[in-house]
Design a protein around this motif. Structure first.
Motif, mmCIF file in Angstrom:
data_model
loop_
_atom_site.group_PDB
_atom_site.id
_atom_site.type_symbol
_atom_site.label_atom_id
_atom_site.label_comp_id
_atom_site.label_asym_id
_atom_site.label_seq_id
_atom_site.Cartn_x
_atom_site.Cartn_y
_atom_site.Cartn_z
ATOM 1 N N GLU A 94 -0.213 11.060 43.481
ATOM 2 C CA GLU A 94 0.928 10.141 43.769
ATOM 3 C C GLU A 94 2.215 11.226 43.691
ATOM 4 O O GLU A 94 2.923 11.171 44.431
ATOM 5 C CB GLU A 94 1.092 9.445 42.229
ATOM 6 C CG GLU A 94 2.272 8.640 42.437
ATOM 7 C CD GLU A 94 2.493 7.668 41.164
ATOM 8 O OE1 GLU A 94 3.672 7.375 40.930
ATOM 9 O OE2 GLU A 94 1.517 7.456 40.849
ATOM 10 N N ASN A 95 2.004 12.355 42.761
ATOM 11 C CA ASN A 95 3.078 13.417 42.735
ATOM 12 C C ASN A 95 3.507 13.968 43.990
ATOM 13 O O ASN A 95 4.685 14.148 44.364
ATOM 14 C CB ASN A 95 3.047 14.285 41.698
ATOM 15 C CG ASN A 95 3.248 13.705 40.145
ATOM 16 O OD1 ASN A 95 4.270 13.070 40.083
ATOM 17 N ND2 ASN A 95 2.475 14.090 39.186
ATOM 18 N N ARG A 96 2.190 14.243 44.675
ATOM 19 C CA ARG A 96 2.404 15.036 46.334
ATOM 20 C C ARG A 96 3.043 14.192 46.915
ATOM 21 O O ARG A 96 4.011 14.621 47.749
ATOM 22 C CB ARG A 96 1.260 15.672 46.647
ATOM 23 C CG ARG A 96 1.261 16.426 47.747
ATOM 24 C CD ARG A 96 -0.044 17.065 48.232
ATOM 25 N NE ARG A 96 -0.727 16.050 49.316
ATOM 26 C CZ ARG A 96 -1.732 16.355 49.995
ATOM 27 N NH1 ARG A 96 -2.231 17.807 49.792
ATOM 28 N NH2 ARG A 96 -2.391 15.841 51.043
ATOM 29 N N LYS A 98 4.814 11.425 46.570
ATOM 30 C CA LYS A 98 6.479 10.872 46.285
ATOM 31 C C LYS A 98 7.192 12.121 46.266
ATOM 32 O O LYS A 98 8.335 11.906 46.775
ATOM 33 C CB LYS A 98 6.216 10.630 44.727
ATOM 34 C CG LYS A 98 5.531 9.192 44.628
ATOM 35 C CD LYS A 98 6.314 7.966 45.246
ATOM 36 C CE LYS A 98 5.681 6.744 45.031
ATOM 37 N NZ LYS A 98 6.350 5.603 45.646
ATOM 38 N N LEU A 99 6.737 13.392 45.965
ATOM 39 C CA LEU A 99 7.812 14.656 46.268
ATOM 40 C C LEU A 99 8.140 14.789 47.921
ATOM 41 O O LEU A 99 9.179 14.883 48.181
ATOM 42 C CB LEU A 99 6.977 15.923 45.788
ATOM 43 C CG LEU A 99 8.032 17.070 46.116
ATOM 44 C CD1 LEU A 99 9.186 16.991 45.530
ATOM 45 C CD2 LEU A 99 6.924 18.289 45.691
ATOM 46 N N GLU A 101 8.026 12.322 50.055
ATOM 47 C CA GLU A 101 8.985 11.278 50.122
ATOM 48 C C GLU A 101 10.588 11.903 49.794
ATOM 49 O O GLU A 101 11.540 11.350 50.487
ATOM 50 C CB GLU A 101 8.709 9.962 49.615
ATOM 51 C CG GLU A 101 9.432 8.708 49.786
ATOM 52 C CD GLU A 101 8.898 7.333 49.280
ATOM 53 O OE1 GLU A 101 8.838 6.302 49.719
ATOM 54 O OE2 GLU A 101 8.737 7.491 48.045
ATOM 55 N N LYS A 102 10.380 12.235 48.588
ATOM 56 C CA LYS A 102 11.842 12.641 48.013
ATOM 57 C C LYS A 102 12.512 13.762 48.726
ATOM 58 O O LYS A 102 13.710 13.699 49.056
ATOM 59 C CB LYS A 102 11.596 13.141 46.647
ATOM 60 C CG LYS A 102 11.715 11.786 45.609
ATOM 61 C CD LYS A 102 12.904 11.620 45.196
ATOM 62 C CE LYS A 102 13.189 10.696 43.994
ATOM 63 N NZ LYS A 102 14.194 9.912 43.790
ATOM 64 N N THR A 277 11.607 23.489 41.764
ATOM 65 C CA THR A 277 11.167 23.139 40.406
ATOM 66 C C THR A 277 12.139 23.496 39.321
ATOM 67 O O THR A 277 11.492 23.511 38.120
ATOM 68 C CB THR A 277 9.740 23.584 39.993
ATOM 69 O OG1 THR A 277 9.806 24.966 40.100
ATOM 70 C CG2 THR A 277 8.596 23.265 41.445
ATOM 71 N N VAL A 314 3.721 20.089 42.192
ATOM 72 C CA VAL A 314 4.499 19.265 42.722
ATOM 73 C C VAL A 314 4.817 18.058 41.835
ATOM 74 O O VAL A 314 5.868 17.514 41.791
ATOM 75 C CB VAL A 314 3.574 18.398 43.888
ATOM 76 C CG1 VAL A 314 3.390 19.213 45.085
ATOM 77 C CG2 VAL A 314 2.387 17.829 43.355
ATOM 78 N N ALA A 315 4.250 18.049 40.535
ATOM 79 C CA ALA A 315 4.881 17.305 39.547
ATOM 80 C C ALA A 315 5.931 17.719 38.929
ATOM 81 O O ALA A 315 6.852 17.041 38.680
ATOM 82 C CB ALA A 315 3.709 17.331 38.485
ATOM 83 N N ARG A 318 8.765 16.793 41.420
ATOM 84 C CA ARG A 318 9.166 15.550 41.392
ATOM 85 C C ARG A 318 10.066 15.458 40.430
ATOM 86 O O ARG A 318 11.304 14.698 40.531
ATOM 87 C CB ARG A 318 7.980 14.802 41.597
ATOM 88 C CG ARG A 318 8.707 13.085 41.456
ATOM 89 C CD ARG A 318 7.194 12.428 41.571
ATOM 90 N NE ARG A 318 7.415 10.994 41.577
ATOM 91 C CZ ARG A 318 6.607 9.999 41.038
ATOM 92 N NH1 ARG A 318 5.501 10.255 40.712
ATOM 93 N NH2 ARG A 318 7.174 8.700 41.003
ATOM 94 N N ASP A 322 14.461 14.340 39.955
ATOM 95 C CA ASP A 322 14.783 13.471 39.120
ATOM 96 C C ASP A 322 15.860 13.623 38.430
ATOM 97 O O ASP A 322 16.820 12.878 38.138
ATOM 98 C CB ASP A 322 13.650 12.585 38.483
ATOM 99 C CG ASP A 322 12.681 11.763 39.403
ATOM 100 O OD1 ASP A 322 13.006 11.337 40.522
ATOM 101 O OD2 ASP A 322 11.696 11.476 38.943
#
Length: 446
Positions: A94-96, A98-99, A101-102, A277, A314-315, A318, A322
């Motif tokens: 999910e983190n990859r 969503k990142l 996408e961000k 990061t 990637v966590a 993301r 944020d």
């Protein structure tokens, strides 16, 4: 005998001595390496084993954009590592997703699809290969006052003298002049027309022009506002792409998300790392336009890494984005950056050894001079690959003696504090640099 003292008289504690013996220092003559152990870091400060505390006025290597207290990133990394510490790039998390996408959301224009690596140098390697695959051409034009990384492709497009020991490097790399108003015989906009002529003379063989929109470790060079738009026009006129290396200037450093945003330019390819990061995990990214992404639907993207899109990294990315968004740190960097610029200008007024000040946001440089009318530098490009120290090193060392860490590269102090820095902390750091500049004032030619 104190912890730092030893029978060897080298001034190193046990950890530092073990490190010196068993770990290579980077970009160094190893006999000159003297590592300092950091035992704590909090906010915009870090503490060494001696108990000395420093304001981190350069965000370590211009990468700790969020300072040293982003527990939210640490928690995100911990949570991901508990769920799945690693998965092959053929899987996703999910983190990859969503990142990715961000990054499409925050980058300029229509940039939309990203290759995720582990560093800025790898991001540049990916950009070079993608440009060559997409255009079918081989040559890359970059600039002399630039740094793009240490692996063979990225060091080959680097102009910094650290490239010299690695040459000949990869074929097809060509260097161009920079928009360096203080230290070049060319006007910044003349340097763009020079590149235009280079492209004309090279014929239809150039895949891309690769630049840092605002040059980082080679002097914090800020071009005129019309420079980057004209450079993109020149590239496209000759069938070449524009690659913007945002590894150092990105993620709020300039008071905008990215350096190219300062000039309202969308590159064809953009590279990122460092602030991606906040340096809490090693992560690089190379993002491209839909047209370039579509090319690889039917043509192989012949590139990859074991750790491409590493789950923990990637966590961190993301979570960092944020924080930038929810705490309005990009806008804050612009506002606090104006204050920083004013304080640096005050230093220039007080110290004759300050030849030039440059920068935007929280990305600033102070260039020193022995003789302001003649623009004679204390530090030369050759010093970058020579043993010994310079007056510029002594200025930084004196600032450290007064509680502030400030990096220097060749002849410029690189001021790039965390985006979370306060005006009071800026004042404290400026006072330390003020003391340091007394050293360069005393060393001027009279």
């Amino acid at each position: 005998m104190s912890e730092r003292e030893s029978a060897d008289g080298d001034g190193l504690n046990d950890i530092e001595r073990i490190d010196k013996e068993h770990v290579f220092g980077t970009w160094s003559y190893q006999k000159e390496v003297s590592p300092t152990q950091v035992v704590d870091a909090d906010g915009v400060r870090f503490t060494t084993a001696d108990g000395d505390e420093y304001i981190d006025f350069s965000s370590q290597l211009m990468c700790s954009n969020l300072g040293h207290s982003a527990d939210r990133i640490a928690d995100a990394v911990h949570e991901q590592m508990r769920d799945a510490a690693y998965v092959s790039p053929g899987y996703t998390t999910e983190n990859r997703a969503k990142l990715g996408e961000k990054l499409a959301e925050i980058t300029p224009g229509e940039l939309s699809k990203t290759f995720l690596s582990t560093s800025g140098t790898e991001a540049v390697e990916a950009a070079i290969k993608i440009a060559r695959f997409y255009t079918g051409k081989q040559k890359i034009i970059s600039r002399y006052r630039s740094y793009h990384g240490a692996t063979y492709g990225s060091i080959s497009v680097t102009g910094d003298p650290r490239r010299l020991e690695s040459e000949p490097g990869i074929p097809g790399t060509i260097k161009a002049p920079d928009p360096y108003a203080y230290g070049s015989t060319l006007d910044p906009m003349e340097s763009v027309e020079y590149i235009d002529e280079m492209l004309e003379l090279e014929g239809d063989t150039v895949a891309a022009i690769l630049v840092e929109p605002i040059v980082g470790s080679n002097g914090i060079l800020v071009p005129p506002e019309e420079y980057l738009p004209r450079l993109k026009e020149v590239a496209h006129d000759h069938g070449a792409l524009l690659i913007c290396d945002e590894v150092m200037a990105g993620f709020g450093r300039t008071g905008e998300w990215f350096g190219c945003d300062v000039f309202d330019v969308e590159p064809d390819i953009m590279t990122m790392a460092k602030g991606l990061t906040g340096a809490y995990q090693p992560l690089g990214a190379t993002i491209v336009t839909p047209e370039i992404a579509d090319h690889f639907e039917e043509n192989m993207l012949c590139h990859g890494h074991t750790y491409a899109g590493h789950p923990a990294a990637v966590a961190a990315g993301r979570a960092a984005i944020d924080i930038y968004q929810e705490e309005n740190l990009i806008e804050r960097a612009s506002e606090v950056g104006d204050y920083l610029g004013d304080r640096i200008d005050e230093l220039a007024d007080r110290h004759p050894s300050v030849g030039d000040t440059r920068g935007v946001g929280l990305f600033r440089g102070i260039e020193l001079t022995k003789h302001p009318e003649k623009r004679v530098p204390f530090g030369e490009r050759a010093d970058k690959i020579s043993p010994g120290s310079t007056v510029v090193d002594e200025v930084s060392a004196t600032a450290a003696d007064h509680g502030t860490y400030v990096a220097n590269m060749i002849n410029t102090l690189i001021i790039a504090p965390p985006l979370t820095i306060t005006e009071d902390e800026i004042d404290e750091a400026i006072a330390a640099i003020d003391a340091g500049l007394e050293v360069s004032d005393d060393a001027m030619e009279h």
